[in-house]
Scaffold this motif. Structure first.
Motif, PDB file in Angstrom:
ATOM      1  N   GLU A 195       0.093  -2.584 -13.071  1.00 47.89           N
ATOM      2  CA  GLU A 195      -0.117  -1.511 -14.624  1.00 47.89           C
ATOM      3  C   GLU A 195       1.265  -1.627 -15.622  1.00 47.89           C
ATOM      4  OE1 GLU A 195      -0.843   2.366 -14.132  1.00 47.89           O
ATOM      5  OE2 GLU A 195      -2.389   2.269 -13.416  1.00 47.89           O
ATOM      6  N   GLY A 215       2.713   7.843  -6.941  1.00 50.16           N
ATOM      7  CA  GLY A 215       1.065   8.150  -6.256  1.00 50.16           C
ATOM      8  C   GLY A 215       0.343   7.459  -6.979  1.00 50.16           C
ATOM      9  N   GLN A 216       0.246   6.502  -6.647  1.00 50.23           N
ATOM     10  CA  GLN A 216      -0.634   5.238  -6.439  1.00 50.23           C
ATOM     11  C   GLN A 216       0.025   4.445  -5.241  1.00 50.23           C
ATOM     12  OE1 GLN A 216       0.418   3.675 -10.792  1.00 50.23           O
ATOM     13  NE2 GLN A 216      -1.538   2.558 -10.123  1.00 50.23           N
ATOM     14  N   GLU A 217      -0.966   3.377  -5.265  1.00 57.40           N
ATOM     15  CA  GLU A 217       0.178   1.659  -4.502  1.00 57.40           C
ATOM     16  C   GLU A 217       0.218   1.203  -4.883  1.00 57.40           C
ATOM     17  OE1 GLU A 217      -3.353   0.963  -0.877  1.00 57.40           O
ATOM     18  OE2 GLU A 217      -3.752   0.136  -2.773  1.00 57.40           O
ATOM     19  N   ALA A 246      -0.925  -1.693  -7.607  1.00 59.45           N
ATOM     20  CA  ALA A 246      -1.584  -1.226  -8.047  1.00 59.45           C
ATOM     21  C   ALA A 246      -0.524  -0.908  -9.593  1.00 59.45           C
ATOM     22  CB  ALA A 246      -2.559   0.007  -8.280  1.00 59.45           C
ATOM     23  N   TYR A 247       0.787   0.022  -9.163  1.00 59.57           N
ATOM     24  CA  TYR A 247       1.692   0.300 -10.306  1.00 59.57           C
ATOM     25  C   TYR A 247       2.774  -0.635 -10.764  1.00 59.57           C
ATOM     26  CZ  TYR A 247       5.753   2.294 -11.400  1.00 59.57           C
ATOM     27  OH  TYR A 247       6.998   3.514 -11.999  1.00 59.57           O
ATOM     28  N   VAL A 283       3.654   4.625  -1.752  1.00 60.82           N
ATOM     29  CA  VAL A 283       3.020   4.925  -2.850  1.00 60.82           C
ATOM     30  C   VAL A 283       4.035   6.101  -2.815  1.00 60.82           C
ATOM     31  CG1 VAL A 283       1.705   6.842  -3.542  1.00 60.82           C
ATOM     32  CG2 VAL A 283       0.460   5.294  -2.681  1.00 60.82           C
ATOM     33  N   LYS A 318       0.635  -0.970  -0.059  1.00 60.07           N
ATOM     34  CA  LYS A 318       0.056   0.388  -0.131  1.00 60.07           C
ATOM     35  C   LYS A 318       0.706   1.147   0.205  1.00 60.07           C
ATOM     36  CE  LYS A 318      -3.634  -2.171   2.690  1.00 60.07           C
ATOM     37  NZ  LYS A 318      -4.965  -1.653   3.764  1.00 60.07           N
ATOM     38  N   ALA A 355     -10.570  -1.599  -4.843  1.00 59.44           N
ATOM     39  CA  ALA A 355      -9.181  -1.268  -5.854  1.00 59.44           C
ATOM     40  C   ALA A 355      -9.032  -1.456  -6.765  1.00 59.44           C
ATOM     41  CB  ALA A 355      -7.679  -1.553  -4.541  1.00 59.44           C
TER      42      ALA A 355
END
Length: 391
Positions: free
Chosen positions: A235, A226-228, A231-232, A223, A221, A259
């Motif tokens: 991507e 600019g994101q957790e 999630a980064y 950062v 979680k 999320a």
């Protein structure tokens, strides 16, 4: 019906497991038939030098001398088997051989050959999922048409000018290539091309189910961009994989769904990173899994592209060399389907470290193009240092 006979309801209690694809001997197998055994073995020997730079190849044949001895009633037992041993392992300088006093069932054969990326088989004696057919008049396949389930090529010896009518009828509308038997390079290229087309698809996995005890909070979680991080990382994987899952504990599933991520709860628990890797391979044992840890804030799409471009599906895995030592880095690695039984084997021996499996297996290890990107973050102090460097 007997009172204790199994019912349909009782049979549904068995776990619904995805099974690895495979034939009699391996995931990718190719029988050669339609010629005397010596000619089949000679073709395989010609092909091997052109295949083994890319593939790990096994050859399966019958022991013709032993078969003759069985027919004649003169089969001798040799070595320690004759003295009463049930198994004898011979460690030669250049090879190892295991002789056992038991027949090989259909589950043992692929287990023994699981590290091979291609199995060539004497089709006069054994079946395989796919076939190469030599049109040798001395060994017609007219009585073996039931073995021709997926013919990949017809091989024409010198002096043969046409495909027999019975074989044309059997193949029907199938567009089967016809190659000269002497053209070893063309046959090898066909095998390699088809093997590459059949390479397992690539799926993505972000490892995010750890307890983060040294960090004091969930590392996934944090950062930095600019994101957790979970999630980064997902991507980053997305352009290279047909889909991306986030490995997690069962209690994390709901928050990951909220999320917008695709959770993959651990079905193997309390094994550290191995929990996530094995759970992914259990979900789909026929895919290769591109696995990255969630705590790699410097990791870039360029480095992932380098790993994917240099992937070697014929090996158990493709990994980067750790920037700290010469060992492979297991937490940014492409794990091929063959890694599943190997990881389970090491687990059965009491080892849960994925790196242990990589070190002791046939893997491709690449130098990292930017070793700094493999740096992971485990403590609050390291996390703060990373933020300062990324500003």
């Amino acid at each position: 019906m007997l009172d204790n006979a199994p019912t349909d309801k009782s049979r549904t209690k068995h776990a619904q497991l995805a099974r690895p694809h495979g034939g009699e001997f391996g995931r990718h197998e190719l029988a050669i038939l339609g010629a005397p055994c010596g000619r089949i073995k000679e073709l395989a020997a010609r092909l091997l030098p052109l295949l083994t730079d890319t593939l790990r190849v096994a050859y399966v044949d019958a022991d013709h001398a032993a078969a003759d001895a069985v027919r004649n009633g003169t089969t001798p037992e040799t070595g320690m088997l004759a003295a009463g041993a049930n198994a004898e392992l011979t460690d030669n300088i250049r090879f190892a051989r295991l002789d056992v006093k038991r027949p090989l069932d259909r589950f043992s054969q692929p287990e023994l050959l699981q590290h091979q990326s291609l199995v060539l088989i004497n089709g006069n004696h054994f079946r395989a999922a796919q076939q190469l057919v030599i049109l040798d008049p001395a060994k017609p396949v007219e009585k073996k048409l039931d073995r021709l389930t997926d013919v990949r090529a017809l091989l024409i010896p010198e002096g043969v000018t046409e495909v027999p009518a019975y074989l044309r009828a059997h193949l029907g509308e199938a567009n089967v290539p016809v190659l000269p038997l002497h053209d070893t390079a063309a046959i090898a290229q066909l095998i390699l091309d088809e093997w590459r087309v059949a390479a397992p698809p690539l799926r993505g996995l972000v490892l995010a189910g750890g307890r983060s005890q040294r960090m004091g909070q969930d590392k996934s979680k944090l950062v930095y961009h600019g994101q957790e991080q979970r999630a980064y990382a997902a991507e980053l994987l997305a352009p290279f994989c047909q889909d991306v899952h986030v490995s997690c504990r069962p209690d994390q599933v709901v928050e990951l769904e909220y999320a917008g991520l695709r959770p993959l709860p651990d079905t193997f628990t309390d094994l550290g990173p191995l929990s996530g890797i094995l759970s992914a391979l259990r979900l789909d044992p026929n895919a290769a899994w591109l696995v990255v840890a969630c705590d790699l804030p410097f990791l870039s799409e360029t480095t992932l592209a380098h790993l994917v471009q240099h992937r070697q599906p014929g090996r158990l895995a493709t990994a980067f060399q750790s920037p700290e030592n010469e060992w492979p880095e297991p937490l940014i690695t492409i794990w091929e389907p063959a890694s599943y039984p190997q990881l389970l084997r090491f687990l059965s021996l009491g080892y849960s470290c994925p790196r242990k499996t990589l070190i002791n297996s046939d893997v491709a290890v690449l130098p990292a193009p930017v070793p700094q990107e493999l740096r992971n973050v485990n403590t609050p102090e390291e996390a703060e240092q990373v933020r300062q460097e990324l500003e």
